[in-house]
Design a protein around this motif. Structure first.
Motif, PDB file in Angstrom:
ATOM      1  N   LEU A  37       0.831  -1.203   0.000  1.00 22.29           N
ATOM      2  CA  LEU A  37       0.000   0.000   0.000  1.00 22.29           C
ATOM      3  C   LEU A  37       0.869   1.257   0.000  1.00 22.29           C
ATOM      4  O   LEU A  37       0.617   2.190  -0.764  1.00 22.29           O
ATOM      5  CB  LEU A  37      -0.944   0.009   1.206  1.00 22.29           C
ATOM      6  CG  LEU A  37      -1.882   1.216   1.285  1.00 22.29           C
ATOM      7  CD1 LEU A  37      -2.813   1.279   0.075  1.00 22.29           C
ATOM      8  CD2 LEU A  37      -2.679   1.181   2.590  1.00 22.29           C
ATOM      9  N   PHE A  38       1.896   1.288   0.831  1.00 25.23           N
ATOM     10  CA  PHE A  38       2.819   2.429   0.846  1.00 25.23           C
ATOM     11  C   PHE A  38       3.447   2.617  -0.535  1.00 25.23           C
ATOM     12  O   PHE A  38       3.504   3.733  -1.053  1.00 25.23           O
ATOM     13  CB  PHE A  38       3.919   2.236   1.898  1.00 25.23           C
ATOM     14  CG  PHE A  38       4.890   3.383   1.924  1.00 25.23           C
ATOM     15  CD1 PHE A  38       4.667   4.478   2.731  1.00 25.23           C
ATOM     16  CD2 PHE A  38       6.028   3.381   1.113  1.00 25.23           C
ATOM     17  CE1 PHE A  38       5.555   5.561   2.744  1.00 25.23           C
ATOM     18  CE2 PHE A  38       6.911   4.445   1.117  1.00 25.23           C
ATOM     19  CZ  PHE A  38       6.669   5.542   1.941  1.00 25.23           C
ATOM     20  N   ASN A  39       3.900   1.524  -1.136  1.00 24.01           N
ATOM     21  CA  ASN A  39       4.536   1.614  -2.457  1.00 24.01           C
ATOM     22  C   ASN A  39       3.563   2.140  -3.505  1.00 24.01           C
ATOM     23  O   ASN A  39       3.936   2.954  -4.354  1.00 24.01           O
ATOM     24  CB  ASN A  39       5.101   0.260  -2.868  1.00 24.01           C
ATOM     25  CG  ASN A  39       6.256  -0.161  -1.986  1.00 24.01           C
ATOM     26  OD1 ASN A  39       6.872   0.645  -1.299  1.00 24.01           O
ATOM     27  ND2 ASN A  39       6.543  -1.455  -1.976  1.00 24.01           N
ATOM     28  N   LYS A  40       2.300   1.696  -3.460  1.00 25.41           N
ATOM     29  CA  LYS A  40       1.296   2.144  -4.431  1.00 25.41           C
ATOM     30  C   LYS A  40       1.017   3.638  -4.274  1.00 25.41           C
ATOM     31  O   LYS A  40       1.030   4.389  -5.250  1.00 25.41           O
ATOM     32  CB  LYS A  40       0.004   1.336  -4.252  1.00 25.41           C
ATOM     33  CG  LYS A  40      -1.105   1.727  -5.193  1.00 25.41           C
ATOM     34  CD  LYS A  40      -0.718   1.442  -6.624  1.00 25.41           C
ATOM     35  CE  LYS A  40      -1.831   1.786  -7.588  1.00 25.41           C
ATOM     36  NZ  LYS A  40      -1.443   1.532  -8.979  1.00 25.41           N
ATOM     37  N   ILE A  41       0.764   4.072  -3.044  1.00 27.24           N
ATOM     38  CA  ILE A  41       0.441   5.484  -2.809  1.00 27.24           C
ATOM     39  C   ILE A  41       1.651   6.369  -3.096  1.00 27.24           C
ATOM     40  O   ILE A  41       1.519   7.453  -3.669  1.00 27.24           O
ATOM     41  CB  ILE A  41      -0.090   5.696  -1.377  1.00 27.24           C
ATOM     42  CG1 ILE A  41      -1.384   4.895  -1.157  1.00 27.24           C
ATOM     43  CG2 ILE A  41      -0.286   7.170  -1.073  1.00 27.24           C
ATOM     44  CD1 ILE A  41      -2.523   5.233  -2.113  1.00 27.24           C
ATOM     45  N   SER A  42       2.830   5.909  -2.757  1.00 24.73           N
ATOM     46  CA  SER A  42       4.047   6.664  -3.071  1.00 24.73           C
ATOM     47  C   SER A  42       4.196   6.851  -4.575  1.00 24.73           C
ATOM     48  O   SER A  42       4.518   7.947  -5.052  1.00 24.73           O
ATOM     49  CB  SER A  42       5.265   5.943  -2.488  1.00 24.73           C
ATOM     50  OG  SER A  42       6.445   6.629  -2.808  1.00 24.73           O
ATOM     51  N   ALA A  43       3.937   5.787  -5.338  1.00 24.68           N
ATOM     52  CA  ALA A  43       4.016   5.873  -6.803  1.00 24.68           C
ATOM     53  C   ALA A  43       2.946   6.817  -7.351  1.00 24.68           C
ATOM     54  O   ALA A  43       3.210   7.601  -8.279  1.00 24.68           O
ATOM     55  CB  ALA A  43       3.885   4.484  -7.419  1.00 24.68           C
ATOM     56  N   LEU A  44       1.743   6.761  -6.783  1.00 27.42           N
ATOM     57  CA  LEU A  44       0.682   7.663  -7.217  1.00 27.42           C
ATOM     58  C   LEU A  44       1.035   9.116  -6.896  1.00 27.42           C
ATOM     59  O   LEU A  44       0.822  10.004  -7.725  1.00 27.42           O
ATOM     60  CB  LEU A  44      -0.645   7.283  -6.552  1.00 27.42           C
ATOM     61  CG  LEU A  44      -1.321   6.040  -7.107  1.00 27.42           C
ATOM     62  CD1 LEU A  44      -2.433   5.563  -6.170  1.00 27.42           C
ATOM     63  CD2 LEU A  44      -1.865   6.296  -8.507  1.00 27.42           C
ATOM     64  N   ASP A  45       1.589   9.366  -5.716  1.00 26.45           N
ATOM     65  CA  ASP A  45       2.016  10.712  -5.347  1.00 26.45           C
ATOM     66  C   ASP A  45       3.035  11.240  -6.359  1.00 26.45           C
ATOM     67  O   ASP A  45       2.929  12.376  -6.817  1.00 26.45           O
ATOM     68  CB  ASP A  45       2.616  10.701  -3.936  1.00 26.45           C
ATOM     69  CG  ASP A  45       3.053  12.084  -3.494  1.00 26.45           C
ATOM     70  OD1 ASP A  45       2.212  12.814  -2.929  1.00 26.45           O
ATOM     71  OD2 ASP A  45       4.235  12.441  -3.716  1.00 26.45           O
ATOM     72  N   THR A  46       3.984  10.398  -6.716  1.00 24.34           N
ATOM     73  CA  THR A  46       4.995  10.790  -7.698  1.00 24.34           C
ATOM     74  C   THR A  46       4.343  11.143  -9.034  1.00 24.34           C
ATOM     75  O   THR A  46       4.668  12.157  -9.654  1.00 24.34           O
ATOM     76  CB  THR A  46       6.030   9.666  -7.878  1.00 24.34           C
ATOM     77  OG1 THR A  46       6.697   9.458  -6.634  1.00 24.34           O
ATOM     78  CG2 THR A  46       7.048  10.010  -8.957  1.00 24.34           C
ATOM     79  N   ALA A  47       3.390  10.325  -9.476  1.00 21.33           N
ATOM     80  CA  ALA A  47       2.729  10.557 -10.762  1.00 21.33           C
ATOM     81  C   ALA A  47       1.875  11.829 -10.743  1.00 21.33           C
ATOM     82  O   ALA A  47       1.914  12.630 -11.682  1.00 21.33           O
ATOM     83  CB  ALA A  47       1.876   9.343 -11.131  1.00 21.33           C
TER      84      ALA A  47
END
Length: 166
Positions: A37-47
């Motif tokens: 979940l952290f990895n997904k949200i971190s990637a979304l934040d970056t995008a």
């Protein structure tokens, strides 16, 4: 000779003990376990903020907008509240594009699950002027993400505690 042999036995015992602890699965202080979940949200934040940071380029403001629900609520301690994606994007077009970029402060991102809904993203970011490169301001933020099917969308944003960059 006896002291040398005792030292060798002691060192050997410490090596075996250290290997046993490492193999036991006890938490390591080196690397935290992967959190999907952290990895997904971190990637979304970056995008989201890659598009935000390039919003003056063709298609990037629309890409940025696509991450937000049509009825997104955006609470900004200095700018007030916007109640729709269209109003929020109009403010971004007017106040952000060609003016500044957003940078996440490393190590501040936290992610919490919301049962049967999505996730809470929390962190600190700073804003850097394009003309000068100066990073003059920073703020705390909270983003509420809704997960439906395979889509993640932002439903609420709080940007607050705006202050000079330290």
């Amino acid at each position: 000779m006896y002291k040398l042999a005792a030292s060798i036995v002691m060192v050997s015992a410490l090596v075996v003990l250290g290997s046993s602890v490492a193999a036991s699965g006890l938490p390591s202080t080196n690397t935290p376990p992967a959190d999907p979940l952290f990895n997904k949200i971190s990637a979304l934040d970056t995008a989201v903020f890659d598009a935000f940071n390039h919003c003056s380029e063709p298609g990037q403001l629309e890409r940025h907008a696509s991450y937000f629900a049509p009825d997104v609520e955006f609470y900004h301690d200095q700018g007030g509240v916007t109640w729709t994606r269209d109003a929020m994007i109009a403010n971004t077009r007017k106040n952000v594009c060609d003016h500044f970029r957003r940078e996440l402060i490393p190590g501040t991102l936290k992610v919490y699950p919301i049962k049967d809904f999505g996730a809470i993203e929390q962190g600190v970011h700073r804003f850097c002027q394009f003309k000068t490169g100066d990073c003059e301001g920073m703020a705390d933020f909270i983003v509420i993400w809704r997960h439906q099917g395979d889509q993640w969308q932002i439903t609420r944003v709080l940007s607050y505690g705006h202050r000079p960059n330290k």
